[in-house]
Motif scaffolding. Structure first.
Motif, short mmCIF file in Angstrom:
data_model
loop_
_atom_site.label_atom_id
_atom_site.label_comp_id
_atom_site.label_asym_id
_atom_site.label_seq_id
_atom_site.Cartn_x
_atom_site.Cartn_y
_atom_site.Cartn_z
N ALA A 1 40.32 -97.37 24.72
CA ALA A 1 39.00 -96.74 24.63
C ALA A 1 38.71 -95.90 25.87
CB ALA A 1 37.92 -97.81 24.45
N LEU A 2 38.91 -96.49 27.03
CA LEU A 2 38.62 -95.79 28.30
C LEU A 2 39.47 -94.54 28.45
CD1 LEU A 2 38.35 -98.81 30.76
CD2 LEU A 2 36.51 -97.21 30.17
N SER A 3 40.72 -94.65 28.06
CA SER A 3 41.63 -93.51 28.19
C SER A 3 41.08 -92.30 27.43
CB SER A 3 43.00 -93.94 27.68
OG SER A 3 43.76 -92.84 27.36
N GLY A 4 40.37 -92.56 26.33
CA GLY A 4 39.80 -91.47 25.54
C GLY A 4 38.33 -91.20 25.81
N GLY A 5 37.76 -91.83 26.85
CA GLY A 5 36.37 -91.53 27.22
C GLY A 5 35.32 -92.45 26.62
N THR A 6 35.75 -93.52 25.95
CA THR A 6 34.80 -94.47 25.36
C THR A 6 34.60 -95.64 26.32
OG1 THR A 6 35.21 -93.83 23.09
CG2 THR A 6 34.47 -96.09 23.43
N THR A 7 33.34 -95.96 26.62
CA THR A 7 33.05 -96.97 27.64
C THR A 7 32.34 -98.21 27.09
OG1 THR A 7 31.05 -95.73 28.11
CG2 THR A 7 32.94 -95.31 29.55
N MET A 8 32.11 -98.22 25.79
CA MET A 8 31.53 -99.45 25.19
C MET A 8 31.99 -99.53 23.74
SD MET A 8 27.55 -100.63 24.79
CE MET A 8 27.12 -101.89 23.59
N VAL A 9 32.32 -100.75 23.31
CA VAL A 9 32.66 -100.96 21.90
C VAL A 9 31.75 -102.05 21.34
CG1 VAL A 9 35.10 -100.34 22.28
CG2 VAL A 9 34.43 -102.76 22.34
N VAL A 10 31.49 -101.95 20.04
CA VAL A 10 30.74 -103.02 19.36
C VAL A 10 31.65 -103.58 18.28
CG1 VAL A 10 28.56 -103.71 18.33
CG2 VAL A 10 28.64 -101.68 19.80
N ASP A 11 32.01 -104.84 18.46
CA ASP A 11 32.97 -105.52 17.58
C ASP A 11 32.20 -106.46 16.62
OD1 ASP A 11 36.16 -105.47 17.97
OD2 ASP A 11 35.59 -107.40 17.10
N PHE A 12 32.93 -107.15 15.77
CA PHE A 12 32.30 -107.98 14.74
C PHE A 12 32.73 -109.43 14.88
CE2 PHE A 12 32.35 -103.72 13.23
CZ PHE A 12 31.20 -103.56 12.47
N ALA A 13 31.77 -110.33 15.04
CA ALA A 13 32.08 -111.77 14.98
C ALA A 13 32.09 -112.14 13.50
CB ALA A 13 31.02 -112.57 15.73
N LEU A 14 33.19 -112.74 13.07
CA LEU A 14 33.40 -113.01 11.63
C LEU A 14 33.53 -114.49 11.36
CD1 LEU A 14 36.24 -110.37 11.09
CD2 LEU A 14 33.89 -110.13 10.31
N PRO A 15 32.46 -115.18 10.96
CA PRO A 15 32.60 -116.61 10.63
C PRO A 15 33.51 -116.79 9.42
CG PRO A 15 30.28 -115.94 10.79
CD PRO A 15 31.10 -114.69 10.80
N SER A 16 34.37 -117.79 9.46
CA SER A 16 35.15 -118.09 8.24
C SER A 16 34.24 -118.87 7.29
CB SER A 16 36.43 -118.83 8.60
OG SER A 16 36.23 -119.69 9.66
N PRO A 17 34.66 -119.07 6.03
CA PRO A 17 33.77 -119.72 5.07
C PRO A 17 33.26 -121.06 5.62
CG PRO A 17 35.75 -118.93 3.98
CD PRO A 17 35.95 -118.69 5.45
N ASP A 18 31.95 -121.23 5.55
CA ASP A 18 31.25 -122.45 6.01
C ASP A 18 31.23 -122.62 7.52
OD1 ASP A 18 30.63 -123.12 3.43
OD2 ASP A 18 32.41 -124.38 3.17
N GLN A 19 31.80 -121.67 8.26
CA GLN A 19 31.77 -121.81 9.73
C GLN A 19 30.39 -121.43 10.27
OE1 GLN A 19 34.21 -119.12 12.07
NE2 GLN A 19 34.31 -120.54 13.80
N SER A 20 29.96 -122.16 11.28
CA SER A 20 28.68 -121.84 11.93
C SER A 20 28.76 -120.47 12.59
CB SER A 20 28.42 -122.93 12.99
OG SER A 20 27.80 -122.39 14.12
N LEU A 21 27.67 -119.71 12.51
CA LEU A 21 27.63 -118.39 13.15
C LEU A 21 27.80 -118.55 14.66
CD1 LEU A 21 24.62 -116.53 11.41
CD2 LEU A 21 26.90 -117.00 10.52
N LEU A 22 27.26 -119.63 15.19
CA LEU A 22 27.30 -119.82 16.64
C LEU A 22 28.72 -120.16 17.11
CD1 LEU A 22 23.94 -121.76 16.99
CD2 LEU A 22 24.35 -119.31 17.11
N ASP A 23 29.45 -120.92 16.26
CA ASP A 23 30.86 -121.20 16.59
C ASP A 23 31.67 -119.91 16.60
OD1 ASP A 23 30.38 -123.85 16.72
OD2 ASP A 23 31.43 -124.37 14.85
#
Ligand code: URP
Ligand code: ZN
Ligand code: ZN
Length: 484
Positions: A79-101
């Motif tokens: 990302a930095l090499s191309g000028g991007t300084t922040m990314v927003v990724d996705f937390a993906l709970p598996s089935p029945d997994q707590s969002l906080l876990d």
């Protein structure tokens, strides 16, 4: 220690002017003429812009029986090499997994990041626990966006009732729902038919996901969001059918945002008909690349403002991983890279061609994301007090994109051979000079989590929640007897 960027032209989403920028302790502390500091970065002939924000990445994503190969280390370095300084990724709970876990797992993955980052939380199942934890995620964990996959049946997909419940919860909490808009039921049917007829190559992936499945799902999500009284963000908008739905909703006054990817803007469906299986499989992603008419629609949307941000959906698998799908295209891990190339490709094909102004370039690569995701002006701005996430953009620097010289950990690049003109002379992440003309001095672990507060009517001009009409009970007399 102070750093000064001298002799450059500042380009923001709304202004272009000559000034120096002074940086101390990771923040911009002054903007003006004749500034001096301990270290000087010469920006002669360059544009000093807010570092890019990629609002959509999947680093080390568990998906289709494997993990995407670029993790927070290699992905954010790219990302930095191309000028991007922040990314927003996705937390993906598996089935029945707590969002906080799930969130803890993603915090553990991201400790090696070279750039700052934030997370969207995915809603992958529904129940009382999810309903309750959404509040904690928003009020205590600094996440104000929830992603819903309308595709990937049997895996990440949620149904309409779950999506409606979640959208309503978002409205209560001041959170923004995101959708991957493709009709997963129809895709599954089309995949089965294509395979039964012997179409098992990567081109089957494109045939099974025509623009109509995206248009239908985008329309449906918009209507459901309207009924829930919440704005909506449509990720990877790839075609006119989806763009048209977004445009129409916006004309009605709805807050609906659309996010084209650099891949869909610059690569087309012919990639899936290459004689080389690897070539086509490496480009399998959802939605698939489209034809020129759809590309024109996306460029027009960026120009007209009906589409707001350009992302990558960076989800990079090696050729070896792609080969899981030899003989069955439905098993090819979906995803492509792009983090390193988003800004140079958009500059080359957008600004240099006259499609976008420099200010529009800044808006769609950085500022609009910061505003929509509620982290402006900490990010996405060149203002006193903002984080010194800055790219010093040299419009004369050029290169030919090649996997041989990339930061990404995979063995190919979907933009291989494309020539770009316009690259970072310097990329700074919170004041640290991480890139100098392609030479990396970034620091593993430098990245910090960016907490994003819930939306309210006053803290963002771009988001607005509306009242949903409450049902009116009619008091009636003389009710006829039921039955025959
Ligand atoms: O093909 C894609 N886009 N892979 C990443 C997951 C997603 O759908 O965003
Ligand atoms: Zn998606
Ligand atoms: Zn994605």
């Amino acid at each position: 220690m102070t750093t000064v960027i001298k002799n450059g032209t500042i380009v923001t989403a709304d202004r272009t002017y000559k000034a120096d920028v002074l940086i101390e302790n990771g923040k911009i502390t002054d903007i003006g003429e004749n500034l001096s500091g301990d270290e000087t970065l010469d920006a002669t002939g360059c544009f000093v812009m807010p570092g890019g924000i990629d609002p959509h990445t999947h680093l080390e994503m568990p998906f289709m029986g494997t993990y995407s190969t670029d993790d927070f280390e290699s992905g954010t370095r790219a990302a930095l090499s191309g000028g991007t300084t922040m990314v927003v990724d996705f937390a993906l709970p598996s089935p029945d997994q707590s969002l906080l876990d799930a969130l803890s797992m993603w915090h553990n993955k991201s400790t090696r990041a070279h750039t700052d980052y934030s997370f969207h939380m995915a809603i992958t199942w529904w129940g009382e626990q999810v309903f309750d934890e959404m509040e904690t995620v928003v009020k205590e964990k600094g996440i104000n966006t929830f992603k819903h996959f309308m595709a990937y049946k049997g895996a990440l997909m949620v149904n309409d009732d779950e999506m409606y419940s979640s959208f309503k919860r978002c409205a209560e909490l001041g959170a923004l729902p995101l959708v991957h808009a493709e009709n997963g039921d129809v895709v599954a049917e089309m995949q089965a038919k294509l395979l039964a007829e012997g179409n098992d190559g990567p081109e089957g992936h494109a045939y099974s996901r025509p623009p109509e499945v995206e248009g239908e799902a985008t329309n449906r999500a918009i209507m459901i969001a309207d009924m829930a009284g919440v704005p909506l963000y449509v990720v990877h908008t790839s075609c006119e059918q989806s763009h048209e739905a977004i445009r129409r909703a916006r004309q009605k006054g709805m807050r609906v945002y659309g996010e084209p990817l650099i891949q869909h803007l610059t690569l087309d469906e012919s990639e899936y008909f290459d004689k080389d299986w690897d070539h086509s499989a490496r480009r399998v992603m959802s939605p698939p690349f489209r034809n020129k008419a759809h590309q024109d629609s996306l460029w027009a949307g960026l120009q007209a403002g009906s589409l707001q941000v350009v992302a990558t959906d960076h989800c990079a698998f090696t050729t070896e991983q792609k080969r899981f799908g030899v003989g069955d295209f439905t098993k090819i891990p979906n995803g492509t890279g792009g983090l390193e190339d988003r800004m140079p490709m958009l500059w080359t094909h957008g600004v240099a061609t006259g499609r976008l102004t420099m200010n529009e370039f800044v808006a769609v690569t950085s500022t609009n994301s910061a505003k929509i995701l509620n982290t402006y002006p900490k990010k996405g701005a060149i203002l006193v007090g903002s984080d010194a996430d800055i790219v010093v953009w040299d419009p004369k620097l050029e290169k030919t994109i090649s996997a041989k010289t990339q930061q990404s950990a995979i063995d190919y690049n979907v933009f291989e051979g494309k020539h770009v003109k316009g690259l970072p002379r310097f990329t700074l992440t919170r004041g640290h000079v991480a890139v100098t003309e392609g030479a990396m001095t970034s620091r593993e672990g430098h990245g910090e989590f960016v907490a994003r507060a819930p939306f309210t009517a006053v803290n963002t001009a771009l988001s607005q929640w509306k009242e949903v009409t409450a049902p009116r009970k009619i008091e009636r007399s003389g009710i006829p007897a039921s039955g025959v």
